[in-house]
Design a protein around this motif. Structure first.
Motif, PDB file in Angstrom:
ATOM      1  N   SER A  57     -25.913   7.240  75.675  1.00 29.17           N
ATOM      2  CA  SER A  57     -26.265   7.658  74.316  1.00 29.17           C
ATOM      3  C   SER A  57     -25.469   6.875  73.280  1.00 29.17           C
ATOM      4  N   PHE A  58     -24.174   6.695  73.543  1.00 29.36           N
ATOM      5  CA  PHE A  58     -23.328   5.957  72.602  1.00 29.36           C
ATOM      6  C   PHE A  58     -23.786   4.511  72.486  1.00 29.36           C
ATOM      7  N   VAL A  59     -24.101   3.887  73.609  1.00 30.65           N
ATOM      8  CA  VAL A  59     -24.518   2.482  73.591  1.00 30.65           C
ATOM      9  C   VAL A  59     -25.812   2.314  72.797  1.00 30.65           C
ATOM     10  N   ILE A  60     -26.776   3.197  73.050  1.00 32.23           N
ATOM     11  CA  ILE A  60     -28.048   3.117  72.311  1.00 32.23           C
ATOM     12  C   ILE A  60     -27.806   3.341  70.824  1.00 32.23           C
ATOM     13  N   GLY A  61     -27.004   4.355  70.504  1.00 36.32           N
ATOM     14  CA  GLY A  61     -26.696   4.640  69.105  1.00 36.32           C
ATOM     15  C   GLY A  61     -25.960   3.497  68.447  1.00 36.32           C
ATOM     16  N   PHE A  62     -25.030   2.901  69.180  1.00 36.27           N
ATOM     17  CA  PHE A  62     -24.256   1.773  68.645  1.00 36.27           C
ATOM     18  C   PHE A  62     -25.165   0.594  68.329  1.00 36.27           C
ATOM     19  N   VAL A  63     -26.082   0.287  69.221  1.00 30.99           N
ATOM     20  CA  VAL A  63     -26.999  -0.844  69.015  1.00 30.99           C
ATOM     21  C   VAL A  63     -27.886  -0.588  67.799  1.00 30.99           C
ATOM     22  N   ILE A  64     -28.447   0.617  67.717  1.00 33.49           N
ATOM     23  CA  ILE A  64     -29.318   0.954  66.579  1.00 33.49           C
ATOM     24  C   ILE A  64     -28.541   0.866  65.271  1.00 33.49           C
ATOM     25  N   THR A  65     -27.352   1.461  65.254  1.00 30.84           N
ATOM     26  CA  THR A  65     -26.551   1.476  64.029  1.00 30.84           C
ATOM     27  C   THR A  65     -26.090   0.080  63.645  1.00 30.84           C
ATOM     28  N   ALA A  66     -25.740  -0.736  64.649  1.00 29.82           N
ATOM     29  CA  ALA A  66     -25.316  -2.108  64.369  1.00 29.82           C
ATOM     30  C   ALA A  66     -26.440  -2.896  63.707  1.00 29.82           C
ATOM     31  N   ILE A  67     -27.661  -2.703  64.197  1.00 30.14           N
ATOM     32  CA  ILE A  67     -28.811  -3.386  63.601  1.00 30.14           C
ATOM     33  C   ILE A  67     -29.010  -2.923  62.167  1.00 30.14           C
ATOM     34  N   VAL A  68     -28.901  -1.618  61.945  1.00 29.92           N
ATOM     35  CA  VAL A  68     -29.069  -1.064  60.591  1.00 29.92           C
ATOM     36  C   VAL A  68     -28.012  -1.628  59.649  1.00 29.92           C
ATOM     37  N   VAL A  69     -26.777  -1.709  60.115  1.00 29.22           N
ATOM     38  CA  VAL A  69     -25.685  -2.238  59.283  1.00 29.22           C
ATOM     39  C   VAL A  69     -25.929  -3.699  58.931  1.00 29.22           C
ATOM     40  N   VAL A  70     -26.364  -4.491  59.907  1.00 23.64           N
ATOM     41  CA  VAL A  70     -26.644  -5.908  59.654  1.00 23.64           C
ATOM     42  C   VAL A  70     -27.772  -6.049  58.628  1.00 23.64           C
ATOM     43  N   VAL A  71     -28.812  -5.243  58.768  1.00 24.02           N
ATOM     44  CA  VAL A  71     -29.922  -5.282  57.812  1.00 24.02           C
ATOM     45  C   VAL A  71     -29.434  -4.883  56.422  1.00 24.02           C
ATOM     46  N   ALA A  72     -28.567  -3.868  56.358  1.00 23.67           N
ATOM     47  CA  ALA A  72     -28.042  -3.412  55.070  1.00 23.67           C
ATOM     48  C   ALA A  72     -27.164  -4.471  54.406  1.00 23.67           C
ATOM     49  N   LEU A  73     -26.425  -5.222  55.207  1.00 20.33           N
ATOM     50  CA  LEU A  73     -25.538  -6.247  54.662  1.00 20.33           C
ATOM     51  C   LEU A  73     -26.293  -7.498  54.228  1.00 20.33           C
ATOM     52  N   PHE A  74     -27.369  -7.814  54.935  1.00 17.71           N
ATOM     53  CA  PHE A  74     -28.112  -9.046  54.635  1.00 17.71           C
ATOM     54  C   PHE A  74     -29.614  -8.777  54.499  1.00 17.71           C
ATOM     55  N   PRO A  75     -30.014  -7.932  53.557  1.00 15.46           N
ATOM     56  CA  PRO A  75     -31.453  -7.609  53.424  1.00 15.46           C
ATOM     57  C   PRO A  75     -32.286  -8.810  53.018  1.00 15.46           C
ATOM     58  N   GLN A  76     -31.674  -9.749  52.283  1.00 16.01           N
ATOM     59  CA  GLN A  76     -32.429 -10.929  51.847  1.00 16.01           C
ATOM     60  C   GLN A  76     -32.861 -11.801  53.015  1.00 16.01           C
ATOM     61  N   VAL A  77     -32.154 -11.682  54.140  1.00 20.18           N
ATOM     62  CA  VAL A  77     -32.501 -12.474  55.323  1.00 20.18           C
ATOM     63  C   VAL A  77     -33.742 -11.910  56.010  1.00 20.18           C
ATOM     64  N   PHE A  78     -33.874 -10.594  56.000  1.00 20.56           N
ATOM     65  CA  PHE A  78     -34.950  -9.937  56.751  1.00 20.56           C
ATOM     66  C   PHE A  78     -36.187  -9.645  55.894  1.00 20.56           C
ATOM     67  N   ALA A  79     -35.996  -9.462  54.597  1.00 18.66           N
ATOM     68  CA  ALA A  79     -37.137  -9.167  53.722  1.00 18.66           C
ATOM     69  C   ALA A  79     -38.028 -10.392  53.590  1.00 18.66           C
ATOM     70  N   THR A  80     -39.313 -10.172  53.626  1.00 19.30           N
ATOM     71  CA  THR A  80     -40.268 -11.284  53.547  1.00 19.30           C
ATOM     72  C   THR A  80     -40.753 -11.534  52.125  1.00 19.30           C
ATOM     73  N   HIS A  81     -40.521 -10.573  51.223  1.00 20.05           N
ATOM     74  CA  HIS A  81     -40.963 -10.698  49.839  1.00 20.05           C
ATOM     75  C   HIS A  81     -39.896 -10.131  48.907  1.00 20.05           C
ATOM     76  N   ASP A  82     -40.043 -10.423  47.658  1.00 22.16           N
ATOM     77  CA  ASP A  82     -39.227  -9.763  46.636  1.00 22.16           C
ATOM     78  C   ASP A  82     -39.661  -8.305  46.593  1.00 22.16           C
ATOM     79  N   PRO A  83     -38.735  -7.342  46.780  1.00 29.61           N
ATOM     80  CA  PRO A  83     -39.142  -5.935  46.855  1.00 29.61           C
ATOM     81  C   PRO A  83     -39.745  -5.386  45.563  1.00 29.61           C
TER      82      PRO A  83
END
Length: 283
Positions: A21-47
Motif C-alpha cells: 500500500s505504501f509503495v503504491i501510494g508513494f508512486v501515485i503521490t510522487a507523480i502528483v508532486v512532479v506534475v504540480a512542480l512542473f505543470p508546464q511540462v505536462f500541459a498540452t495547452h495554455d489552461p
C-alpha cells in the motif's frame, strides 16, 4: 547513538517499502508532486486560452479530456489545478499539525486547568461537522483562498491536539519518563526529548489523511464558489463549472473528479504504510 538511529531509520524505511500500500501510494503521490512542480511540462495547452470554435468538444487527440464551455483544454486545466490543490492541502494541514501538536502536548503533560479548558473547547468544536464550521467562518470572513486557509486553521488544530493529548496521557506515566523526572531533567527536555518523539507518530500518520481532507474541503468550497475563484484552475471549481453541462459534456466534471480521487487515494495509502515505518522506530 547516531548509528542506532540510522539502523532504526533504515529498518523503518525497509518496513514501509515492503508494504504494498505504501509503495503504491508513494508512486501515485510522487507523480502528483512532479506534475504540480512542473505543470508546464505536462500541459498540452495554455489552461486559460479561449477557443470559441472548439466549445464543448469531446475528448480527442487534440484535447485529451475535451474542452469546456469556453473552449479551454480540460486536460491542461486539470494539470495546472494539481499545483493549486496540492498547495491547498499542504498549507491547510501544516499549521494545524504544528499548533495542535503543541497544544495537545502541553495539555496532556500539565493537565489541570489547561487540560480542562482544552477539553471544553474540544467539545464545542467537535459538536459540529468540520465543513459546516469552515463554511460558517468563511461566511464571516468572506470568500477567497486566504480566508479559506484561516477558516481551516481555526478548526483543524483540534483533531491533532486531541490525538497528541491522548498519546501524552499514556506516555507521561511510562518508566523512562519517570526516570527522567527522578534524574532532574527539565520539563522542556522531557517534553522534547522523551515524550514528543514517542507521541508525534500518530499525528504524522493522520497528517497525510488530513491533507486529503483539506483538499476535499478546498474543492468543496470552490465548488460552492467560496474558495478558489475563476479563472484559476482548481479541481473543485472545474467540477462546479461542469455541473451545468453534465448531460452533454460530462468530461468537464468527470476528469477533475478523477484527479482529486486518485490523489486522495495515493496520500491515504502513504498514511497506511507510514504506520509500519513509525512502529519500527520504537522508543
Amino acid at each position: 547513538m547516531k548509528n542506532k538511529r540510522s539502523r532504526r531509520l533504515s529498518g523503518g524505511l525497509k518496513a514501509a517499502f515492503s508494504n504494498r500500500s505504501f509503495v503504491i501510494g508513494f508512486v501515485i503521490t510522487a507523480i502528483v508532486v512532479v506534475v504540480a512542480l512542473f505543470p508546464q511540462v505536462f500541459a498540452t495547452h495554455d489552461p486559460n486560452a479561449l477557443s470559441p470554435t472548439e466549445v464543448l468538444a469531446g475528448p480527442s487527440s487534440a484535447h485529451f479530456f475535451g474542452t469546456d464551455n469556453y473552449g479551454r483544454d480540460v486536460f491542461s486545466r486539470c494539470i495546472w489545478a494539481t499545483r493549486m490543490d496540492l498547495q491547498i492541502g499542504l498549507i491547510s494541514a501544516s499549521i494545524p499539525l504544528v499548533v495542535g501538536s503543541i497544544i495537545g502536548l502541553l495539555a496532556g503533560f500539565y493537565g489541570g486547568i489547561v487540560d480542562t479548558l482544552f477539553m471544553r473547547l474540544l467539545d464545542v468544536v467537535m459538536a459540529f461537522p468540520f465543513t459546516v464550521l469552515v463554511i460558517a467562518i468563511m461566511a464571516i470572513l468572506g470568500q477567497g483562498i486566504q480566508n479559506m486557509y484561516i477558516a481551516i486553521w481555526i478548526i483543524g488544530w483540534v483533531a491533532f491536539a486531541k490525538l497528541v493529548r491522548a498519546e501524552v496521557l499514556v506516555v507521561k506515566n511510562s518508566e523512562y519518563v519517570m526516570a527522567a523526572r527522578i534524574m532532574g531533567f527539565s520539563d522542556r527536555r522531557i517534553l522534547l526529548r522523551h515524550i514528543l518523539p514517542n507521541t508525534i507518530s500518530s499525528a504524522i500518520v493522520y497528517f497525510t489523511s488530513y491533507i486529503v481532507i483539506c483538499m476535499l474541503t478546498g474543492a468543496s468550497l470552490s465548488f460552492l464558489g467560496l474558495g478558489v475563484q475563476p479563472p484559476t484552475s482548481e479541481w473543485g471549481s472545474l467540477m462546479n463549472m461542469g455541473r451545468g453541462y453534465i448531460n452533454n459534456a460530462p468530461w468537464m466534471t468527470i476528469f477533475p473528479g478523477l484527479f482529486l480521487a486518485i490523489t486522495g487515494v495515493g496520500l491515504s495509502l502513504i498514511g497506511d504504510g507510514m504506520t509500519d515505518f513509525l512502529r519500527t522506530k520504537g522508543r
